[in-house]
Motif scaffolding. Structure first.
Motif, PDB file in Angstrom:
ATOM      1  N   ARG A 268       0.856  -1.394   0.037  1.00  0.00           N
ATOM      2  CA  ARG A 268       0.059   0.262  -0.101  1.00  0.00           C
ATOM      3  C   ARG A 268       0.969   1.288  -0.081  1.00  0.00           C
ATOM      4  N   ARG A 269       0.706   2.175  -0.990  1.00  0.00           N
ATOM      5  CA  ARG A 269       1.364   3.422  -0.939  1.00  0.00           C
ATOM      6  C   ARG A 269       0.372   4.361  -1.511  1.00  0.00           C
ATOM      7  N   VAL A 270       0.210   5.768  -1.070  1.00  0.00           N
ATOM      8  CA  VAL A 270      -0.591   6.464  -1.553  1.00  0.00           C
ATOM      9  C   VAL A 270       0.532   7.780  -2.124  1.00  0.00           C
ATOM     10  N   TYR A 271       0.098   8.115  -3.419  1.00  0.00           N
ATOM     11  CA  TYR A 271       0.967   8.797  -4.042  1.00  0.00           C
ATOM     12  C   TYR A 271       0.607  10.233  -4.077  1.00  0.00           C
ATOM     13  N   THR A 272       1.666  11.284  -3.582  1.00  0.00           N
ATOM     14  CA  THR A 272       1.534  12.688  -3.315  1.00  0.00           C
ATOM     15  C   THR A 272       1.561  13.211  -4.606  1.00  0.00           C
ATOM     16  N   GLU A 273       1.733  14.672  -4.443  1.00  0.00           N
ATOM     17  CA  GLU A 273       1.422  15.490  -5.738  1.00  0.00           C
ATOM     18  C   GLU A 273       3.055  15.518  -6.101  1.00  0.00           C
ATOM     19  N   LEU A 274       4.029  15.194  -5.285  1.00  0.00           N
ATOM     20  CA  LEU A 274       5.539  15.078  -5.773  1.00  0.00           C
ATOM     21  C   LEU A 274       5.431  13.761  -6.435  1.00  0.00           C
ATOM     22  N   ASP A 275       4.902  12.997  -6.286  1.00  0.00           N
ATOM     23  CA  ASP A 275       5.021  11.640  -7.012  1.00  0.00           C
ATOM     24  C   ASP A 275       4.353  11.688  -8.365  1.00  0.00           C
ATOM     25  N   MET A 276       3.533  12.773  -8.597  1.00  0.00           N
ATOM     26  CA  MET A 276       2.696  12.791  -9.635  1.00  0.00           C
ATOM     27  C   MET A 276       3.699  13.385 -10.843  1.00  0.00           C
ATOM     28  N   GLU A 277       4.638  13.948 -10.386  1.00  0.00           N
ATOM     29  CA  GLU A 277       6.005  14.258 -11.471  1.00  0.00           C
ATOM     30  C   GLU A 277       6.943  13.353 -11.856  1.00  0.00           C
ATOM     31  N   LYS A 278       6.821  12.066 -10.982  1.00  0.00           N
ATOM     32  CA  LYS A 278       8.001  11.243 -11.233  1.00  0.00           C
ATOM     33  C   LYS A 278       7.491  10.128 -12.268  1.00  0.00           C
TER      34      LYS A 278
END
Length: 308
Positions: free
Chosen positions: A280-290
């Motif tokens: 389980r991992r919730v993706y953040t706004e920073l992850d959206m750019e990766k």
């Protein structure tokens, strides 16, 4: 004297002595009608009931230009013991070339005429005041209507500006979404062309055309780890439905979110996030750019839509 007659008439009509003396003095002893007009015009003055003080050297019934050191004719006559106004009588009336005192009946008739005159003047004054009040009310309403029209015009202009601004924002948002759709369509075309070429070349070199496959060697080095350029992403929606698409390994996770926004059945404008169930991992706004490859989603992964 006429002045004393005017003063007595005002007193008999019920006017206060102080007010009556002021009226006679301020009208210059020009008759009972002028005195009554002055009283009706000035009855609302704040100083109407203040004691009347005649100018120095002048008394009621005298002349204003007398020398203050010299007694007025009225004062001289009073000193001699006679009344300058009536000579022993309250009021006088001309009868030919002689003067005679007014009888009580004549006095009552005169007062009655004066009271009727005052009533008429008061009615005229009330009518004039009513007309002025009507004019003021009309002017007030006209000004109110003009002010209301100005306010409505300002509100209409402000509403028009807000509508124009919302329309521009809507058009900008529509153009942005169209650009995203165009980009997704171009990516699909590129992937289709790429996969289409690979499948045809594979068909040309299929094992069935060459004969039976040869048996694999019993021993040899392990195959090298394949470097994937694409990945297959399945997204599970809030209502249980699923979306599946292929993305480039170097595309950011934001491309997946845009794809879900454009093709999912979530209400427009609803904000959501993506998460991986295992682990389980919730993706953040920073992850959206990766890139997807950096997030470990290559060659395939399952993501879940969750409300923020």
């Amino acid at each position: 004297m006429a002045e004393q007659t005017t003063l007595d008439s005002l007193l008999e009509m019920g006017f206060d002595r102080n007010r009556a003396e002021k009226a006679v003095a301020h009208t210059g002893n020009q008759g009972i009608e002028r005195a009554m007009d002055w009283l009706m015009e000035h009855e609302g003055d704040p100083d109407i009931d203040e004691p009347y003080v005649p100018p120095v050297g002048n008394v009621l019934g005298g002349t204003g230009g007398c020398d203050p050191q010299q007694p007025s004719p009225a004062a001289q006559t009073a000193a001699e013991g006679t009344d300058p106004a009536t000579d022993g009588s309250d009021q006088m009336i001309h009868d030919g070339d002689t003067k005679r005192p007014m009888t009580e009946e004549e006095k009552r008739e005169q007062i009655k005429r004066l009271e009727e005159l005052m009533r008429v003047k008061q009615e005229e004054r009330r009518e004039r005041e009513r007309a002025e009040e009507v004019d003021r009310e009309k002017q007030r309403r006209r000004q109110g209507q003009e002010l209301l029209q100005v306010k409505q015009k300002l509100q209409e202009d402000e509403m028009k500006k807000m509508v124009d601004l919302r329309q521009r924002e809507k058009n900008d948002d529509k153009m942005a979404k169209q650009r995203v759709r165009d980009k997704i369509a171009r990516d699909r075309e590129e992937r289709a062309l790429k996969f289409g070429g690979g499948s045809s070349s594979t068909a040309l070199t299929s094992p069935s055309a060459e004969g039976p496959p040869s048996s694999p060697p019993s021993q040899g080095p392990p195959p090298a780890k394949k470097d994937y350029n694409e990945c297959r992403i399945q997204v599970r929606m809030l209502d249980g439905s699923a979306l599946t698409s292929v993305f480039k390994a170097q595309e950011p996770l934001a491309a997946v979110r845009v794809y879900v926004q454009m093709n999912g059945n979530a209400p427009e404008g609803q904000d959501f996030t993506l998460l991986s169930p295992y682990p389980r991992r919730v993706y953040t706004e920073l992850d959206m750019e990766k890139p997807l490859q950096e997030l470990g989603l290559v060659p395939s992964a399952v993501l879940v839509v969750a409300k923020k």
